[in-house]
Design a protein around this motif. Structure first.
Motif, PDB file in Angstrom:
ATOM      1  N   LYS A  52     139.951  44.061 -10.687  1.00 26.61           N
ATOM      2  CA  LYS A  52     140.438  43.112  -9.698  1.00 26.61           C
ATOM      3  C   LYS A  52     139.490  41.922  -9.598  1.00 26.61           C
ATOM      4  N   LYS A  53     140.054  40.731  -9.577  1.00 25.57           N
ATOM      5  CA  LYS A  53     139.246  39.543  -9.374  1.00 25.57           C
ATOM      6  C   LYS A  53     140.006  38.597  -8.451  1.00 25.57           C
ATOM      7  N   SER A  54     139.247  37.852  -7.726  1.00 26.83           N
ATOM      8  CA  SER A  54     139.873  36.957  -6.755  1.00 26.83           C
ATOM      9  C   SER A  54     140.559  35.803  -7.466  1.00 26.83           C
ATOM     10  N   MET A  55     141.721  35.401  -6.937  1.00 26.65           N
ATOM     11  CA  MET A  55     142.470  34.279  -7.497  1.00 26.65           C
ATOM     12  C   MET A  55     142.544  33.176  -6.455  1.00 26.65           C
ATOM     13  N   SER A  56     142.532  31.937  -6.935  1.00 29.76           N
ATOM     14  CA  SER A  56     142.677  30.821  -6.013  1.00 29.76           C
ATOM     15  C   SER A  56     144.123  30.755  -5.545  1.00 29.76           C
ATOM     16  N   GLU A  57     144.356  30.038  -4.469  1.00 26.95           N
ATOM     17  CA  GLU A  57     145.718  29.897  -3.950  1.00 26.95           C
ATOM     18  C   GLU A  57     146.620  29.206  -4.962  1.00 26.95           C
ATOM     19  N   VAL A  58     146.057  28.263  -5.698  1.00 27.31           N
ATOM     20  CA  VAL A  58     146.840  27.547  -6.724  1.00 27.31           C
ATOM     21  C   VAL A  58     147.242  28.512  -7.838  1.00 27.31           C
ATOM     22  N   GLU A  59     146.316  29.366  -8.269  1.00 26.38           N
ATOM     23  CA  GLU A  59     146.610  30.345  -9.322  1.00 26.38           C
ATOM     24  C   GLU A  59     147.685  31.327  -8.863  1.00 26.38           C
ATOM     25  N   LYS A  60     147.582  31.751  -7.610  1.00 31.82           N
ATOM     26  CA  LYS A  60     148.590  32.660  -7.062  1.00 31.82           C
ATOM     27  C   LYS A  60     149.963  32.003  -7.038  1.00 31.82           C
ATOM     28  N   ALA A  61     149.999  30.742  -6.604  1.00 28.79           N
ATOM     29  CA  ALA A  61     151.271  30.012  -6.509  1.00 28.79           C
ATOM     30  C   ALA A  61     151.902  29.835  -7.886  1.00 28.79           C
ATOM     31  N   LEU A  62     151.088  29.513  -8.889  1.00 23.55           N
ATOM     32  CA  LEU A  62     151.591  29.335 -10.253  1.00 23.55           C
ATOM     33  C   LEU A  62     152.104  30.653 -10.819  1.00 23.55           C
ATOM     34  N   LEU A  63     151.395  31.737 -10.512  1.00 22.24           N
ATOM     35  CA  LEU A  63     151.804  33.063 -10.985  1.00 22.24           C
ATOM     36  C   LEU A  63     153.169  33.435 -10.419  1.00 22.24           C
ATOM     37  N   VAL A  64     153.358  33.167  -9.135  1.00 26.34           N
ATOM     38  CA  VAL A  64     154.631  33.472  -8.480  1.00 26.34           C
ATOM     39  C   VAL A  64     155.740  32.591  -9.042  1.00 26.34           C
ATOM     40  N   LEU A  65     155.449  31.295  -9.206  1.00 27.93           N
ATOM     41  CA  LEU A  65     156.446  30.352  -9.721  1.00 27.93           C
ATOM     42  C   LEU A  65     156.906  30.755 -11.117  1.00 27.93           C
ATOM     43  N   ASN A  66     155.962  31.079 -11.989  1.00 32.71           N
ATOM     44  CA  ASN A  66     156.316  31.496 -13.350  1.00 32.71           C
ATOM     45  C   ASN A  66     157.130  32.784 -13.333  1.00 32.71           C
ATOM     46  N   GLY A  67     156.810  33.688 -12.390  1.00 31.45           N
ATOM     47  CA  GLY A  67     157.554  34.940 -12.277  1.00 31.45           C
ATOM     48  C   GLY A  67     159.006  34.699 -11.891  1.00 31.45           C
ATOM     49  N   ILE A  68     159.231  33.749 -10.989  1.00 25.39           N
ATOM     50  CA  ILE A  68     160.593  33.426 -10.552  1.00 25.39           C
ATOM     51  C   ILE A  68     161.384  32.804 -11.695  1.00 25.39           C
ATOM     52  N   LYS A 107     175.466  31.948  -8.627  1.00 22.00           N
ATOM     53  CA  LYS A 107     175.876  30.697  -7.995  1.00 22.00           C
ATOM     54  C   LYS A 107     175.178  29.513  -8.651  1.00 22.00           C
ATOM     55  N   LEU A 108     173.887  29.659  -8.944  1.00 22.34           N
ATOM     56  CA  LEU A 108     173.147  28.591  -9.614  1.00 22.34           C
ATOM     57  C   LEU A 108     173.765  28.286 -10.974  1.00 22.34           C
ATOM     58  N   ASN A 109     174.096  29.345 -11.705  1.00 20.92           N
ATOM     59  CA  ASN A 109     174.718  29.157 -13.026  1.00 20.92           C
ATOM     60  C   ASN A 109     176.052  28.432 -12.928  1.00 20.92           C
ATOM     61  N   SER A 110     176.851  28.813 -11.944  1.00 17.23           N
ATOM     62  CA  SER A 110     178.167  28.190 -11.788  1.00 17.23           C
ATOM     63  C   SER A 110     178.052  26.715 -11.428  1.00 17.23           C
ATOM     64  N   LEU A 111     176.938  26.350 -10.777  1.00 18.13           N
ATOM     65  CA  LEU A 111     176.705  24.944 -10.387  1.00 18.13           C
ATOM     66  C   LEU A 111     175.885  24.210 -11.448  1.00 18.13           C
ATOM     67  N   ASN A 112     175.583  24.905 -12.569  1.00 15.97           N
ATOM     68  CA  ASN A 112     174.755  24.329 -13.635  1.00 15.97           C
ATOM     69  C   ASN A 112     173.408  23.836 -13.138  1.00 15.97           C
ATOM     70  N   LYS A 113     172.818  24.611 -12.219  1.00 14.07           N
ATOM     71  CA  LYS A 113     171.508  24.258 -11.682  1.00 14.07           C
ATOM     72  C   LYS A 113     170.433  25.178 -12.276  1.00 14.07           C
ATOM     73  N   THR A 114     169.229  24.644 -12.381  1.00 12.75           N
ATOM     74  CA  THR A 114     168.093  25.458 -12.825  1.00 12.75           C
ATOM     75  C   THR A 114     167.347  25.952 -11.594  1.00 12.75           C
ATOM     76  N   ILE A 115     166.562  26.991 -11.787  1.00 15.41           N
ATOM     77  CA  ILE A 115     165.803  27.523 -10.656  1.00 15.41           C
ATOM     78  C   ILE A 115     164.728  26.524 -10.220  1.00 15.41           C
ATOM     79  N   GLU A 116     164.247  25.715 -11.186  1.00 22.57           N
ATOM     80  CA  GLU A 116     163.242  24.708 -10.847  1.00 22.57           C
ATOM     81  C   GLU A 116     163.791  23.696  -9.845  1.00 22.57           C
ATOM     82  N   GLU A 117     165.056  23.361  -9.978  1.00 24.72           N
ATOM     83  CA  GLU A 117     165.666  22.385  -9.067  1.00 24.72           C
ATOM     84  C   GLU A 117     165.654  22.868  -7.620  1.00 24.72           C
TER      85      GLU A 117
END
Length: 274
Positions: free
Chosen positions: A154-170, A262-272
């Motif tokens: 276990k090692k500590s992660m910065s808030e930015v690293e945590k946010a990026l990890l979650v975003l990439n997971g989504i 629903k996102l697919n039917s609207l041709n939207k990406t998750i990033e949007e």
């Protein structure tokens, strides 16, 4: 300089032998060993010898894959560069052995029809195959109770690293859903993130009951219920009603599936929407 060149050649031959050996493993056997392979993100690409070692391995894998599926023309320099950028930016968590195996199981139709290439070996083709591989690997691990990752300190992660990890997971969850039509194993946490952001439907009492009914209906239709006696099935349905343990996860997955459709039917990406 000559000694260094010879050492590099030996390392390259050793790598190709390892990749070839990994390709002979059974699906479960390969899934068990994936944690042992060096991930692309762990290569020191600032070192010229390591960079040549990595690029040579990747080149051999893609040349073989292209030839095996019958693509007539060689991979163009532009596509090579685009594919390299794709691998480094989105699939650094894979190893060269996994990339080679991904093309093998795609050719064999392990997870459905082989990916059409239209006589073009490009980043889109490679990306589709690697995403399908990640879906396959999650399913193999889930069905055989294999660990998702090896234990790490276990090692500590910065808030930015945590946010990026979650975003990439989504993003990864959504991309895999578009291919398989299912929420990948171990990705139900995406529901919690989207719910907290207010992106999912308001969970009124009526909405919750609707989702529970869908979960119950799905359980009835599943093959698993053929191996469950009436008393046990009644217990499972009760757990769904009160939102307990794995049954709660199933409800979350149903909500995510509906949202992604629903996102697919609207041709939207998750990033949007994020």
């Amino acid at each position: 300089m000559e000694t260094t060149s010879k050492e590099l050649t030996v390392k390259q031959q050793t790598l190709l032998t390892k990749i070839s050996k990994a390709g002979t493993l059974t699906e479960v056997g390969f899934a068990k060993k994936t944690h042992e392979y060096t991930k692309i993100k762990d290569f020191n690409l600032k070192d010229q010898n390591d960079k040549k070692y990595f690029q040579h391995g990747l080149s051999v894998i893609f040349t073989k894959a292209s030839n095996m599926v019958g693509i007539k023309d060689p991979i163009s320099p532009n596509n090579k560069q685009d594919i390299l950028e794709l691998i480094l930016s989105r699939f650094g968590g894979l190893s060269l052995e996994e990339i080679d195996y991904a093309f093998k199981i795609d050719r064999y139709g392990t997870h459905g029809e082989p990916t059409p290439h239209f006589q073009l070996f490009n980043a889109q083709y490679v990306s589709t195959i690697l995403i399908k591989y990640k879906v396959w690997l999650r399913n193999i691990r889930g069905n055989n109770n294999l660990p998702i990752s090896k234990p790490i300190e276990k090692k500590s992660m910065s808030e930015v690293e945590k946010a990026l990890l979650v975003l990439n997971g989504i993003i990864e969850c959504f991309e895999e859903f578009k291919i398989s039509g299912k929420i990948p194993y171990g990705k139900a946490y995406v529901y919690d993130v989207l719910y907290k952001r207010g992106l999912l439907p308001i969970h009124t009492k009526r909405y919750r009951e609707k989702i529970k009914r869908k979960a119950i209906k799905r359980r009835y239709k599943s093959k698993e219920k053929k191996h469950v006696d009436r008393k046990e099935l009644k217990s499972i349905l009760h757990k769904i009603q009160i939102g307990q343990n794995n049954q709660k996860i199933q409800c979350k997955e149903i909500v995510l599936e509906t949202f992604f459709k629903k996102l697919n039917s609207l041709n939207k990406t998750i990033e949007e929407v994020l």
